[in-house]
Motif scaffolding. Sequence first.
Motif, PDB file in Angstrom:
ATOM      1  N   GLY A 341       7.070  13.289  -8.090  1.00  0.00           N
ATOM      2  CA  GLY A 341       6.260  14.489  -8.302  1.00  0.00           C
ATOM      3  C   GLY A 341       4.776  14.179  -8.350  1.00  0.00           C
ATOM      4  N   GLU A 342       4.412  13.037  -8.952  1.00  0.00           N
ATOM      5  CA  GLU A 342       3.005  12.648  -9.023  1.00  0.00           C
ATOM      6  C   GLU A 342       2.438  12.428  -7.628  1.00  0.00           C
ATOM      7  N   ILE A 343       3.256  11.882  -6.741  1.00  0.00           N
ATOM      8  CA  ILE A 343       2.799  11.629  -5.367  1.00  0.00           C
ATOM      9  C   ILE A 343       2.655  12.940  -4.604  1.00  0.00           C
ATOM     10  N   SER A 344       3.682  13.777  -4.659  1.00  0.00           N
ATOM     11  CA  SER A 344       3.658  15.015  -3.878  1.00  0.00           C
ATOM     12  C   SER A 344       2.545  15.956  -4.331  1.00  0.00           C
ATOM     13  N   ARG A 345       2.154  15.880  -5.613  1.00  0.00           N
ATOM     14  CA  ARG A 345       1.091  16.762  -6.120  1.00  0.00           C
ATOM     15  C   ARG A 345      -0.308  16.272  -5.786  1.00  0.00           C
ATOM     16  N   THR A 346      -0.443  15.040  -5.331  1.00  0.00           N
ATOM     17  CA  THR A 346      -1.764  14.469  -5.082  1.00  0.00           C
ATOM     18  C   THR A 346      -2.375  15.064  -3.817  1.00  0.00           C
ATOM     19  N   LYS A 347      -3.564  15.615  -3.950  1.00  0.00           N
ATOM     20  CA  LYS A 347      -4.273  16.209  -2.813  1.00  0.00           C
ATOM     21  C   LYS A 347      -5.172  15.138  -2.198  1.00  0.00           C
ATOM     22  N   CYS A 348      -4.949  14.874  -0.924  1.00  0.00           N
ATOM     23  CA  CYS A 348      -5.633  13.763  -0.253  1.00  0.00           C
ATOM     24  C   CYS A 348      -6.664  14.269   0.755  1.00  0.00           C
ATOM     25  N   LEU A 349      -7.868  13.720   0.653  1.00  0.00           N
ATOM     26  CA  LEU A 349      -8.956  14.030   1.569  1.00  0.00           C
ATOM     27  C   LEU A 349      -9.193  12.815   2.448  1.00  0.00           C
ATOM     28  N   LEU A 350      -9.043  12.982   3.759  1.00  0.00           N
ATOM     29  CA  LEU A 350      -9.205  11.890   4.716  1.00  0.00           C
ATOM     30  C   LEU A 350     -10.519  12.102   5.463  1.00  0.00           C
ATOM     31  N   LEU A 351     -11.503  11.258   5.200  1.00  0.00           N
ATOM     32  CA  LEU A 351     -12.775  11.335   5.903  1.00  0.00           C
ATOM     33  C   LEU A 351     -12.678  10.413   7.112  1.00  0.00           C
ATOM     34  N   GLY A 352     -12.503  11.022   8.260  1.00  0.00           N
ATOM     35  CA  GLY A 352     -12.266  10.298   9.494  1.00  0.00           C
ATOM     36  C   GLY A 352     -10.876  10.619  10.011  1.00  0.00           C
ATOM     37  N   ALA A 353     -10.791  11.155  11.233  1.00  0.00           N
ATOM     38  CA  ALA A 353      -9.507  11.516  11.834  1.00  0.00           C
ATOM     39  C   ALA A 353      -9.281  10.714  13.106  1.00  0.00           C
ATOM     40  N   GLY A 354      -9.743   9.469  13.093  1.00  0.00           N
ATOM     41  CA  GLY A 354      -9.567   8.605  14.250  1.00  0.00           C
ATOM     42  C   GLY A 354      -8.330   7.743  14.115  1.00  0.00           C
ATOM     43  N   THR A 355      -8.459   6.473  14.522  1.00  0.00           N
ATOM     44  CA  THR A 355      -7.315   5.571  14.512  1.00  0.00           C
ATOM     45  C   THR A 355      -6.752   5.404  13.111  1.00  0.00           C
ATOM     46  N   LEU A 356      -7.613   5.140  12.148  1.00  0.00           N
ATOM     47  CA  LEU A 356      -7.155   4.989  10.770  1.00  0.00           C
ATOM     48  C   LEU A 356      -6.690   6.323  10.184  1.00  0.00           C
ATOM     49  N   GLY A 357      -7.456   7.370  10.411  1.00  0.00           N
ATOM     50  CA  GLY A 357      -7.128   8.666   9.831  1.00  0.00           C
ATOM     51  C   GLY A 357      -5.767   9.183  10.260  1.00  0.00           C
ATOM     52  N   CYS A 358      -5.452   9.043  11.556  1.00  0.00           N
ATOM     53  CA  CYS A 358      -4.158   9.510  12.058  1.00  0.00           C
ATOM     54  C   CYS A 358      -3.011   8.757  11.404  1.00  0.00           C
ATOM     55  N   ASN A 359      -3.156   7.444  11.339  1.00  0.00           N
ATOM     56  CA  ASN A 359      -2.056   6.645  10.795  1.00  0.00           C
ATOM     57  C   ASN A 359      -1.910   6.809   9.288  1.00  0.00           C
ATOM     58  N   VAL A 360      -3.022   6.952   8.583  1.00  0.00           N
ATOM     59  CA  VAL A 360      -2.937   7.207   7.148  1.00  0.00           C
ATOM     60  C   VAL A 360      -2.233   8.539   6.884  1.00  0.00           C
ATOM     61  N   ARG A 362      -0.043  10.086   8.750  1.00  0.00           N
ATOM     62  CA  ARG A 362       1.394   9.949   9.023  1.00  0.00           C
ATOM     63  C   ARG A 362       2.107   9.253   7.870  1.00  0.00           C
ATOM     64  N   CYS A 363       1.492   8.225   7.334  1.00  0.00           N
ATOM     65  CA  CYS A 363       2.112   7.479   6.241  1.00  0.00           C
ATOM     66  C   CYS A 363       2.163   8.311   4.960  1.00  0.00           C
ATOM     67  N   LEU A 364       1.153   9.125   4.724  1.00  0.00           N
ATOM     68  CA  LEU A 364       1.162  10.013   3.560  1.00  0.00           C
ATOM     69  C   LEU A 364       2.318  11.007   3.645  1.00  0.00           C
ATOM     70  N   LEU A 365       2.599  11.492   4.853  1.00  0.00           N
ATOM     71  CA  LEU A 365       3.751  12.375   5.035  1.00  0.00           C
ATOM     72  C   LEU A 365       5.029  11.682   4.602  1.00  0.00           C
ATOM     73  N   GLY A 366       5.146  10.413   4.997  1.00  0.00           N
ATOM     74  CA  GLY A 366       6.342   9.659   4.650  1.00  0.00           C
ATOM     75  C   GLY A 366       6.542   9.499   3.160  1.00  0.00           C
ATOM     76  N   TRP A 367       5.438   9.492   2.395  1.00  0.00           N
ATOM     77  CA  TRP A 367       5.534   9.376   0.942  1.00  0.00           C
ATOM     78  C   TRP A 367       5.661  10.737   0.257  1.00  0.00           C
ATOM     79  N   GLY A 368       5.718  11.809   1.041  1.00  0.00           N
ATOM     80  CA  GLY A 368       5.932  13.125   0.456  1.00  0.00           C
ATOM     81  C   GLY A 368       4.686  13.858   0.022  1.00  0.00           C
ATOM     82  N   VAL A 369       3.502  13.396   0.420  1.00  0.00           N
ATOM     83  CA  VAL A 369       2.263  14.113   0.087  1.00  0.00           C
ATOM     84  C   VAL A 369       2.256  15.443   0.836  1.00  0.00           C
ATOM     85  N   ARG A 370       1.929  16.506   0.131  1.00  0.00           N
ATOM     86  CA  ARG A 370       2.015  17.847   0.727  1.00  0.00           C
ATOM     87  C   ARG A 370       0.648  18.460   1.061  1.00  0.00           C
TER      88      ARG A 370
END
Length: 686
Positions: A341-360, A362-370
Motif C-alpha cells: 500500500g505504501e508503494i501504490s500510494r506514492t505519487k512519482c514525478l519523473l523529470l525527463g521522459a527520455g531513455t531513463l524516464g521511459c524505463n523508470v 515501466r518499472c514503477l508500473l511493475g511495482w504497482g505505483v498508480r
Amino acid sequence: MANKPLQFAPFSSFLDAGFWHKLSDNKLNIYGLDESPIPIHGFYFNGDPVGVPCRMNVEYTSFDEIVKTPTRCFKTVGTLHNKNTIDSFKECDKKCLLEQSGKQIWEDIVSGRAIEDPSLLSRFLLLTYADLKKYVYYYWFAFPCLCPPLDITMVTAPVTLDKTFTLEQIKALESSYDSFQSSHSSFVGYFLVTMDTDIKVQEVKGMDNYIGDSKKVMFAFADPCTLDGHPGWPLRNYLALIAHRWGDYLSEIQVLCFRDRSKDGVRDISSSLLLTIKLSSMKGLTECPKCVGWEKNERQKLGPRTVNLSSSMDPSKLAESAVDLNLKLMRWRLLPELNLGEISRTKCLLLGAGTLGCNVARCLLGWGVRKITLVDNGKVSYSNPVRQSLFVFEDCMQGGKPKAEAAAQSLQRIFPGVDAQGISMSIPMPGHPVSEGALAGTKKDVQQLEDLIKSHDAVFLLLDTRESRWLPTVMAAAYKKIVICAALGFDTFLVMRHGMKSDDAPPQGQPMSSYMVIPGDQLGCYFCNDVVAPGNSTRDRTLDQQCTVSRPGMSYLASALAVELLVSLLQHPNGGRAEADTSAKDEHLTKDLSCPLGLVPHQIRCFLSRYQQVLPACRAFDKCTACSNTVVNAYKKDGVEFLLKVFNEPSSYLEDLTGLTQMHEETLNTEILDFSDDDDSFMDMS
C-alpha cells in the motif's frame, strides 16, 4: 402412493461472479498458502416460480463475519476448502470431508444445538481451486445430509395447502408466519405450525410442549423446491432431528413444505405441500448415520465444475488484479512484511521522459505505483523508439509527438488503471539567461514545477544536463521530498538518492559518526561533490557531446536500480531519511537489516566495462550550490527573484552566496604560501 419412499429435490449451486472476485482478493491478500477451512455462508429462497431449480446461493458477502441474508432468504452454514494447486484439489479426500461435515450435523442434533438454532441443519461444503493467472475456477459443492437407517415413506400422496386449509386458515397462517419472522433478526427456515384454538407459527423447540397432543402440530420448513410432488433438500436433516429428538413418541408426522410465492403479482402460499410421513426413531443410534451430498456436475456425474471468468470480467479490473499478482505473491513466502500500500500510494514525478524516464516509468508500473507524472519539453524523434521503451515509430511522424504526453498515453495503453499525466514544459536552468521577453514564461515554468514537486512524494531526476537538475534539487530540498537521481555515461552510471534533512538535523559539516552508516538527514545531493556552480554545459559542444551516448543496456540497469532504491526507501521505517548502507559484503547482508528488501545505499556507481558496482556515500556539503541551508533559505525567502539571479549569473552569484568563492581564494593563497615556504633557492636570491 401410500408407503412410497420419500424423495427429495437436491440443491443446485448458484455462485455469483462477485464470489470469485472476493475469493481471488482474499487468496492474494489474506489466505496466501494457507489451506485451513474457512467459514462462509450462503442462502436459499422459497419463493421461486415453478420450473426454477432448488438453488443454494453463494455470493460476494458470503465471507462477511456478520451474516446478512437478503429479505425472505434463509441462511446456510458453509465451509470453504480452497486448495493451492489443481493436484491438491483433485487429490483431496472428498469422502472424509463429507463425513466430517455429517458428524458436525449429527453432534448438533444430539447435543440439542440444532433445536436452539435450526439453521445448523442446512450446511454445505465448497471445495475450490482458483487459477489466478487465467481466471479459471474449479469448484465442487456438497450439501451434507444424514441418511436414516430405514427408508422414510409417505402415508398418503402430497396435497397442496389449499386442498386442506380454508381461505381464512391460509390467511391466518400467513399472518402468523409474518409475525414470527419479524420477531427474529433473520428469517428462520425451520418452525412449527400449531392448531389449538387458532393457527400459530412457533419455534421448533416448542414441540416438547405438544408430545401428548402431536396431532395439533405440523413440522414446517421453508421449502426452496418448486416440484409438485417432492419436498426440497433442507427437509432431510430436519427429519433426522425429529427422528432423534421425538422419534420414540411420533411414528407418523405431518410436514408443511412452506412455499412463499407470488401469483399474478399477489402473494400466494396456497401451493405449499402437506406431507404425512411415517417416521422411524433414531434415538438409539450411537454412531453418526451415513452422510451423502456431493453435487453432480453438468453431465449429471459426480464431479467438479469449472467457471472461466476471463472473458466476462471487466478488462480493466482483470489488468489491475494481474498487475498486482506478482507483488502479492512476494508476500506469501518471501516478504510477508512488504507494505504494498505504501508503494501504490506514492505519487512519482519523473523529470525527463527520455531513455531513463521511459524505463523508470515501466518499472514503477511493475511495482504497482498508480500515479506517474512525466515532464519533458522534447518531441519524439526517429532515433528514440529503439532506445526509449514507451515510444513507437508512429510517435515520430509529422514532427513527433510531445515526449511527455506520448509516454503517458503509452503507460495508459499498457495499464489502464494507472493515473499517468504528461506535461510539456521547460525547466529553467543556471547558465541559461532569461531575457525580458521570456520572463513571464520562466516565472510560469517555475511556478508549475514548484506545484508539481509539492503535489508528489518522490521526484526522479532523469534529465540530460547537469544544470537542469539544479532547480528541482533546490525545490525538493525545500519541501523535503524524496529525490532519486540517475545519470548515464558511456559505460558508467550513477544512481543516488538525495539526503532529506530533518528539522533538527545536525549542522552541515559535522563529522560522520560511522564509516559504515551515515544518517539519512546528513547525506549529500547530486551537487554536493562539486566545488563550482552549475552552468551551461551544452555550449560549444559537438553533437556527440550534446547527446547522452551510452551502451544500450546502461539505461535499463540504471532505471531498474533507481526504482528499486525508491522502493527500498519506502519500505524502510525511516523512509526518505533512512541511513546509508555502504557495505555490500556477504556478512553485512546476513545481519538483520531495517529494510526488508535489504541494503539502502546512498549511491550506486556501476562500471560496465568491468561489470563492477560500488556503493559510496558522501555527507552533505555545507557550501553546496543546491541543497545547502544557505541556498534553500534564499529560495524560500526570495523565490523567483533569487532564481533569476542564479539563471543570469550562475557561477559568480551562487559561489559568492555559498562561500565557494572565498574557499577558492583561501585554497589559492595556501598553495602560493606553501610554494614560497618550501622553495629555498628562491629565498636565497633575495
